[in-house]
Design a protein around this motif. Sequence first.
Motif, PDB file in Angstrom:
ATOM      1  N   GLU A  30     -10.137 -15.507  22.597  1.00  0.00           N
ATOM      2  CA  GLU A  30     -11.443 -16.130  23.046  1.00  0.00           C
ATOM      3  C   GLU A  30     -11.324 -17.527  22.237  1.00  0.00           C
ATOM      4  OE1 GLU A  30     -16.206 -15.817  22.303  1.00  0.00           O
ATOM      5  OE2 GLU A  30     -15.065 -13.928  22.121  1.00  0.00           O
ATOM      6  N   PHE A  31     -11.904 -18.485  22.915  1.00  0.00           N
ATOM      7  CA  PHE A  31     -11.982 -20.000  22.275  1.00  0.00           C
ATOM      8  C   PHE A  31     -13.001 -20.684  22.890  1.00  0.00           C
ATOM      9  CE2 PHE A  31      -9.665 -20.397  26.042  1.00  0.00           C
ATOM     10  CZ  PHE A  31     -10.271 -21.650  26.852  1.00  0.00           C
ATOM     11  N   GLU A  32     -13.354 -21.711  22.035  1.00  0.00           N
ATOM     12  CA  GLU A  32     -14.471 -22.590  22.340  1.00  0.00           C
ATOM     13  C   GLU A  32     -13.985 -24.029  22.354  1.00  0.00           C
ATOM     14  OE1 GLU A  32     -18.129 -22.195  20.549  1.00  0.00           O
ATOM     15  OE2 GLU A  32     -18.289 -20.295  20.676  1.00  0.00           O
ATOM     16  N   ALA A  33     -14.055 -24.800  23.217  1.00  0.00           N
ATOM     17  CA  ALA A  33     -13.423 -26.253  22.987  1.00  0.00           C
ATOM     18  C   ALA A  33     -14.626 -27.293  23.067  1.00  0.00           C
ATOM     19  CB  ALA A  33     -12.405 -26.576  24.181  1.00  0.00           C
ATOM     20  N   LYS A  34     -14.653 -28.280  22.181  1.00  0.00           N
ATOM     21  CA  LYS A  34     -15.926 -29.032  22.135  1.00  0.00           C
ATOM     22  C   LYS A  34     -15.319 -30.411  21.569  1.00  0.00           C
ATOM     23  CE  LYS A  34     -18.176 -26.334  19.618  1.00  0.00           C
ATOM     24  NZ  LYS A  34     -19.381 -25.816  19.063  1.00  0.00           N
ATOM     25  N   VAL A  35     -15.966 -31.570  21.942  1.00  0.00           N
ATOM     26  CA  VAL A  35     -15.997 -32.824  21.434  1.00  0.00           C
ATOM     27  C   VAL A  35     -16.600 -33.033  19.916  1.00  0.00           C
ATOM     28  CG1 VAL A  35     -16.124 -35.476  21.484  1.00  0.00           C
ATOM     29  CG2 VAL A  35     -15.338 -34.007  23.401  1.00  0.00           C
ATOM     30  N   VAL A  36     -16.014 -33.156  18.948  1.00  0.00           N
ATOM     31  CA  VAL A  36     -16.729 -33.600  17.635  1.00  0.00           C
ATOM     32  C   VAL A  36     -15.705 -34.408  16.916  1.00  0.00           C
ATOM     33  CG1 VAL A  36     -16.905 -32.603  15.424  1.00  0.00           C
ATOM     34  CG2 VAL A  36     -16.988 -30.837  17.376  1.00  0.00           C
ATOM     35  N   SER A  37     -16.519 -35.807  16.896  1.00  0.00           N
ATOM     36  CA  SER A  37     -15.868 -37.029  16.584  1.00  0.00           C
ATOM     37  C   SER A  37     -15.814 -37.258  15.128  1.00  0.00           C
ATOM     38  CB  SER A  37     -16.202 -38.366  17.311  1.00  0.00           C
ATOM     39  OG  SER A  37     -15.812 -39.473  16.839  1.00  0.00           O
ATOM     40  N   ALA A  38     -14.799 -37.505  14.316  1.00  0.00           N
ATOM     41  CA  ALA A  38     -15.061 -37.891  12.930  1.00  0.00           C
ATOM     42  C   ALA A  38     -15.693 -39.094  12.760  1.00  0.00           C
ATOM     43  CB  ALA A  38     -13.494 -37.951  12.329  1.00  0.00           C
ATOM     44  N   HIS A  39     -15.667 -40.125  13.642  1.00  0.00           N
ATOM     45  CA  HIS A  39     -16.237 -41.296  13.419  1.00  0.00           C
ATOM     46  C   HIS A  39     -17.336 -41.311  14.013  1.00  0.00           C
ATOM     47  CE1 HIS A  39     -11.595 -42.085  12.855  1.00  0.00           C
ATOM     48  NE2 HIS A  39     -12.305 -42.359  11.907  1.00  0.00           N
ATOM     49  N   ARG A  40     -17.526 -40.907  15.435  1.00  0.00           N
ATOM     50  CA  ARG A  40     -19.176 -41.203  15.979  1.00  0.00           C
ATOM     51  C   ARG A  40     -20.015 -39.952  15.846  1.00  0.00           C
ATOM     52  NH1 ARG A  40     -14.562 -42.926  19.139  1.00  0.00           N
ATOM     53  NH2 ARG A  40     -14.477 -40.817  20.023  1.00  0.00           N
ATOM     54  N   THR A  41     -19.452 -38.880  15.423  1.00  0.00           N
ATOM     55  CA  THR A  41     -20.466 -37.889  15.183  1.00  0.00           C
ATOM     56  C   THR A  41     -20.148 -36.895  13.820  1.00  0.00           C
ATOM     57  OG1 THR A  41     -19.239 -36.151  16.349  1.00  0.00           O
ATOM     58  CG2 THR A  41     -20.682 -37.371  17.638  1.00  0.00           C
ATOM     59  N   PRO A  42     -20.193 -37.891  12.671  1.00  0.00           N
ATOM     60  CA  PRO A  42     -19.746 -37.250  11.401  1.00  0.00           C
ATOM     61  C   PRO A  42     -20.622 -36.087  10.895  1.00  0.00           C
ATOM     62  CG  PRO A  42     -20.829 -39.378  11.109  1.00  0.00           C
ATOM     63  CD  PRO A  42     -20.773 -39.174  12.436  1.00  0.00           C
ATOM     64  N   GLY A  72      -8.348 -33.520   9.253  1.00  0.00           N
ATOM     65  CA  GLY A  72      -8.458 -33.574   7.861  1.00  0.00           C
ATOM     66  C   GLY A  72      -9.665 -33.394   7.364  1.00  0.00           C
ATOM     67  N   MET A  73     -10.604 -34.111   7.938  1.00  0.00           N
ATOM     68  CA  MET A  73     -12.264 -33.878   7.693  1.00  0.00           C
ATOM     69  C   MET A  73     -12.536 -32.521   8.139  1.00  0.00           C
ATOM     70  SD  MET A  73     -12.809 -36.654   6.127  1.00  0.00           S
ATOM     71  CE  MET A  73     -14.613 -36.357   6.201  1.00  0.00           C
ATOM     72  N   VAL A  74     -12.113 -31.788   9.132  1.00  0.00           N
ATOM     73  CA  VAL A  74     -12.458 -30.290   9.404  1.00  0.00           C
ATOM     74  C   VAL A  74     -12.077 -29.757   8.530  1.00  0.00           C
ATOM     75  CG1 VAL A  74     -12.308 -28.504  10.908  1.00  0.00           C
ATOM     76  CG2 VAL A  74     -12.922 -30.835  11.772  1.00  0.00           C
ATOM     77  N   ALA A  75     -10.668 -29.984   7.761  1.00  0.00           N
ATOM     78  CA  ALA A  75     -10.018 -29.109   6.803  1.00  0.00           C
ATOM     79  C   ALA A  75     -10.999 -29.335   5.517  1.00  0.00           C
ATOM     80  CB  ALA A  75      -8.589 -29.505   6.735  1.00  0.00           C
TER      81      ALA A  75
END
Length: 162
Positions: A30-42, A72-75
């Motif tokens: 099972e997976f979920e895919a989404k947009v999460v921008s490091a710069h536009r949605t910190p 890297g920011m997620v980690a």
Amino acid sequence: MAKVAIVMGSTSDWPTMQEAAKMLKAFGVEFEAKVVSAHRTPNLLVEFAESAAENGFSAIIAGAGGAAHLPGMVAAHTHLPVFGCPVKSRALSGLDSLLSIVQMPKGVAVGTLAIGEAGAANAGLLAAQVVALSDEKVRDAVIAFRQSQTDKVLASSKLELD
């Protein structure tokens, strides 16, 4: 059931990152895919990463192009394994993305894959292997996949001149 998150900095990354999704789907993960921008949605990035484990994710696949700060920011905000996928960029064909992801400081690990679709597919495979540590059905699917690859090579390994 464990699930895997696939995040990317922009919808333009989806043609590459869907290869990870296809691999996970093939293994029944099972997976979920989404947009999460490091710069536009910190703020969204921090919220997502800090709650990923409690939301049932076992691993995170993060794809990014250009400056490629997302993996890297997620980690930096989770204890879960993060697999970074450099997305091919127009400026430097993904070399910029690769170097941005792979050059993490000591103590913040991101497993970095190859540039482009092959790297994204392998990220899906690695994430499935993480899930397989605690899910026998996924483990069996991974083992069968590896055997299938071996069988295909052996079946076409004899080369002859016409």
